[in-house]
Motif scaffolding. Structure first.
Motif, short mmCIF file in Angstrom:
data_model
loop_
_atom_site.label_atom_id
_atom_site.label_comp_id
_atom_site.label_asym_id
_atom_site.label_seq_id
_atom_site.Cartn_x
_atom_site.Cartn_y
_atom_site.Cartn_z
N THR A 1 79.86 50.34 -13.71
CA THR A 1 79.83 50.83 -12.35
C THR A 1 80.48 52.20 -12.27
O THR A 1 81.48 52.46 -12.93
CB THR A 1 80.50 49.83 -11.38
N ASP A 2 79.85 53.10 -11.53
CA ASP A 2 80.39 54.44 -11.33
C ASP A 2 80.02 54.90 -9.93
O ASP A 2 78.91 54.66 -9.48
CB ASP A 2 79.81 55.43 -12.34
N MET A 3 80.96 55.56 -9.26
CA MET A 3 80.62 56.03 -7.91
C MET A 3 80.66 57.54 -7.82
O MET A 3 81.38 58.20 -8.58
CB MET A 3 81.55 55.40 -6.88
N SER B 1 73.45 56.30 -18.23
CA SER B 1 74.11 56.88 -19.40
C SER B 1 75.15 55.92 -19.99
O SER B 1 75.27 55.79 -21.21
CB SER B 1 74.76 58.21 -18.98
N ASP B 2 75.88 55.22 -19.14
CA ASP B 2 76.90 54.26 -19.63
C ASP B 2 76.24 53.06 -20.31
O ASP B 2 76.74 52.58 -21.33
CB ASP B 2 77.77 53.77 -18.46
N ILE B 3 75.12 52.58 -19.76
CA ILE B 3 74.43 51.45 -20.40
C ILE B 3 73.86 51.90 -21.76
O ILE B 3 73.97 51.19 -22.75
CB ILE B 3 73.30 50.89 -19.49
N ARG C 1 80.52 49.52 -29.13
CA ARG C 1 81.79 49.79 -28.46
C ARG C 1 82.32 51.16 -28.87
O ARG C 1 81.76 51.81 -29.74
CB ARG C 1 82.81 48.73 -28.84
N ARG C 2 83.47 51.49 -28.28
CA ARG C 2 84.13 52.73 -28.69
C ARG C 2 84.94 52.50 -29.96
O ARG C 2 85.49 53.44 -30.52
CB ARG C 2 85.07 53.21 -27.57
N SER C 3 85.01 51.24 -30.40
CA SER C 3 86.04 50.86 -31.37
C SER C 3 85.59 50.71 -32.82
O SER C 3 86.40 50.37 -33.66
CB SER C 3 86.65 49.53 -30.91
N LEU D 1 80.25 56.58 -27.01
CA LEU D 1 80.53 56.66 -25.57
C LEU D 1 79.80 57.86 -25.01
O LEU D 1 79.28 58.68 -25.77
CB LEU D 1 82.04 56.71 -25.27
N ASP D 2 79.71 57.92 -23.69
CA ASP D 2 79.05 59.10 -23.12
C ASP D 2 80.11 60.07 -22.62
O ASP D 2 81.25 59.70 -22.33
CB ASP D 2 78.04 58.72 -22.02
N ILE D 3 79.72 61.34 -22.59
CA ILE D 3 80.68 62.40 -22.27
C ILE D 3 80.63 62.66 -20.77
O ILE D 3 79.80 63.43 -20.29
CB ILE D 3 80.36 63.68 -23.08
N SER D 4 81.49 61.98 -20.03
CA SER D 4 81.52 62.19 -18.58
C SER D 4 82.70 63.07 -18.19
O SER D 4 82.59 63.91 -17.31
CB SER D 4 81.57 60.86 -17.83
N ASP D 5 83.84 62.88 -18.84
CA ASP D 5 85.04 63.65 -18.46
C ASP D 5 85.22 64.92 -19.29
O ASP D 5 86.01 65.78 -18.92
CB ASP D 5 86.29 62.78 -18.60
N GLY D 6 84.56 65.02 -20.42
CA GLY D 6 84.71 66.19 -21.29
C GLY D 6 84.93 65.74 -22.72
O GLY D 6 85.61 64.73 -22.97
N1 ADP Z 1 89.52 50.52 -10.50
C1 ADP Z 1 89.22 49.91 -11.65
N2 ADP Z 1 89.39 48.59 -11.77
C2 ADP Z 1 89.06 47.97 -12.93
N3 ADP Z 1 88.59 48.60 -14.02
C3 ADP Z 1 88.39 49.91 -13.97
C4 ADP Z 1 88.70 50.65 -12.78
N4 ADP Z 1 88.40 51.95 -13.01
C5 ADP Z 1 87.94 52.02 -14.27
N5 ADP Z 1 87.93 50.81 -14.87
C6 ADP Z 1 87.51 50.48 -16.23
O1 ADP Z 1 88.13 51.39 -17.14
C7 ADP Z 1 87.25 51.76 -18.21
C8 ADP Z 1 87.10 53.28 -18.27
O2 ADP Z 1 86.55 53.76 -17.03
P1 ADP Z 1 85.90 55.20 -16.92
O3 ADP Z 1 86.85 56.22 -17.47
O4 ADP Z 1 85.46 55.36 -15.51
O5 ADP Z 1 84.68 55.05 -17.91
P2 ADP Z 1 83.29 55.84 -17.92
O6 ADP Z 1 83.63 57.27 -18.23
O7 ADP Z 1 82.52 55.19 -19.01
O8 ADP Z 1 82.70 55.64 -16.56
C9 ADP Z 1 85.96 51.01 -17.94
O9 ADP Z 1 86.02 49.81 -18.69
C10 ADP Z 1 86.04 50.67 -16.45
O10 ADP Z 1 85.31 49.51 -16.12
#
Ligand code: ADP
Ligand code: TPP
Ligand code: MG
Length: 362
Positions: free
Chosen positions: A75-77, A104-106, A176-178, A245-250
């Motif tokens: 989930t991402d918003m 992208s995450d899937i 996984r990332r691991s 993993l995908d590059i969302s934050d950098g």
């Molecule tokens: N508010 C939250 N509550 C529970 N889990 C969270 C929350 N925010 C992020 N996570 C979990 O932390 C991990 C990293 O999140 P995030 O950095 O957003 O990953 P991505 O860059 O793949 O979207 C993921 O497993 C996500 O489900």
């Protein structure tokens, strides 16, 4: 036409949104259908390959999940003023991006996206037509990847928020990332820093019509990232990828995530980072650094993965079949060596610690 939402109310809106999604839903691309067929066990003859037994209209959805495939969920918003600036001209891009960042995450987990839940917070000044356009765009992108709408939630709020929860089915064992090991090669797909260059252009306020073709391309890369699904499928099918993993934050912070989870260090050659000349030109001409954009700008939604050295030939196969570059940017090292970088092979002996400097919300 401009219809205030209170004219039709919450439930009238939901009805329209589910319809807008279906109207927008493009036929799944033949090449994607072919891929689903090749992966096997997925009936892509139907309009949507993953139709829910029950979607919008009840207290919950009913999904028939094949027992032999692990279910992936992400989930991402996207939040107004944090992830995007609201503009009636960019509704279609926004809808696309809300889906793409989740697809992208899937993909990065080694799966195919299947079912989407869309939750949306809408400012009271928004019109029915705007929300319908957003759903139509989300449906269009989703359709291309065979994704069905499974449900969602609709609320009023001071600003726009679009939250997508996306499910997917693992192609083989989820990635996984691991799983990385010292000696594995670190590879990035596509181009890095494009999205940050595009954001820079967007925030500069330069009108789209006055931008060069190159600038328009970079803006497009920020507004409409391409999730690397086919690339991930090929990596997973060949059992080549050990951590991803995908590059969302950098890139710099994603490397830290991968190394931490894989209990590895890393050594990166920054001169190899795939940065477009156009990105460098824009950075230079505005006193910015293309390297910083590539390392910490974020939102490129490219894949970063660790691959066994013996599987390196797969990278050129992926390039040929998908047209997406795959660049070896470094390798994993033993954990006690830390995460380091140098700039060009001649400076390998002057490697320095690479700090995690990606986008951080707080
Ligand atoms: N508010 C939250 N509550 C529970 N889990 C969270 C929350 N925010 C992020 N996570 C979990 O932390 C991990 C990293 O999140 P995030 O950095 O957003 O990953 P991505 O860059 O793949 O979207 C993921 O497993 C996500 O489900
Ligand atoms: C108006 C605006 N300002 C700044 C940005 C840049 N930006 C916002 S969030 C983000 C990082 C990615 O978002 P996040 O919610 O952290 O994604 P996740 O890691 O959860 O996938 C970046 C680079 C933007 N896209 N739009
Ligand atoms: Mg997230």
């Amino acid at each position: 036409m401009v219809t205030p939402i209170n004219r039709i109310g919450e439930f009238g809106l939901i009805d329209k949104l589910a319809k807008a999604w279906s109207e927008g839903a493009s036929e799944t691309a033949p090449s994607y259908k072919q891929m689903l067929q090749q992966i096997g066990g997925i009936n892509s003859d139907k309009a949507g390959p993953f139709l829910p037994r029950l979607a919008v209209g009840d207290d919950g959805a009913i999904l028939d999940v094949p027992s032999h495939r692990p279910l992936l969920t992400t989930t991402d918003m996207l939040v107004e003023k944090v992830h995007f600036l609201w503009s009636p001209e960019r509704i279609a891009s926004l809808g696309h991006k809300a889906m793409a960042v989740n697809i992208s995450d899937i993909a990065a987990m080694g799966g195919l996206p299947t079912w989407a839940f869309l939750s949306i917070a809408i400012p009271p000044v928004a019109t029915v037509e705007e929300v319908v356009a957003l759903y139509r765009a989300m449906g269009e992108t989703a359709g291309r990847y065979g994704i069905s709408l499974a449900g969602g939630d609709t609320v009023r709020s001071d600003q726009w928020v679009i939250n997508v929860t996306l499910m997917g089915l693992a192609i083989k064992e989820p990635v996984r990332r691991s799983g990385g090991k010292p000696g594995d090669l670190l590879v990035a797909t596509g181009w890095l820093g494009d999205a940050a260059a595009g954001l820079h252009l967007l925030l500069s306020g330069k009108p789209f019509q006055e931008m060069t073709m190159q600038e328009q391309l970079l803006l497009h890369r920020h507004l409409e990232p391409t999730p690397r699904v086919k690339e991930a499928v090929m990596l997973v099918q060949q059992k080549a990828v050990k951590a991803m993993l995908d590059i969302s934050d950098g890139l710099s912070s994603e490397i830290h995530h991968l190394c931490k989870q894989s209990d590895c260090g890393a050594l990166l050659d920054l001169s190899r980072l795939p940065i477009r000349d156009e990105t460098t030109e824009i950075a230079t001409s505005t006193g910015q650094s293309a390297l910083s954009w590539a390392l910490s700008g974020g939102e490129d939604f490219e894949l970063l993965f660790a691959i066994d050295k013996e599987k390196v030939s797969l990278l050129s196969t992926i390039e040929q079949k998908t047209g997406t570059k795959c660049t070896i940017i470094g390798e994993l090292t033993p954990p006690n060596e830390g995460i380091n970088a140098f700039h060009g092979p001649e400076h390998k002996s002057q490697a320095f610690p690479l700090r995690a400097k990606g986008y951080n919300h707080f």
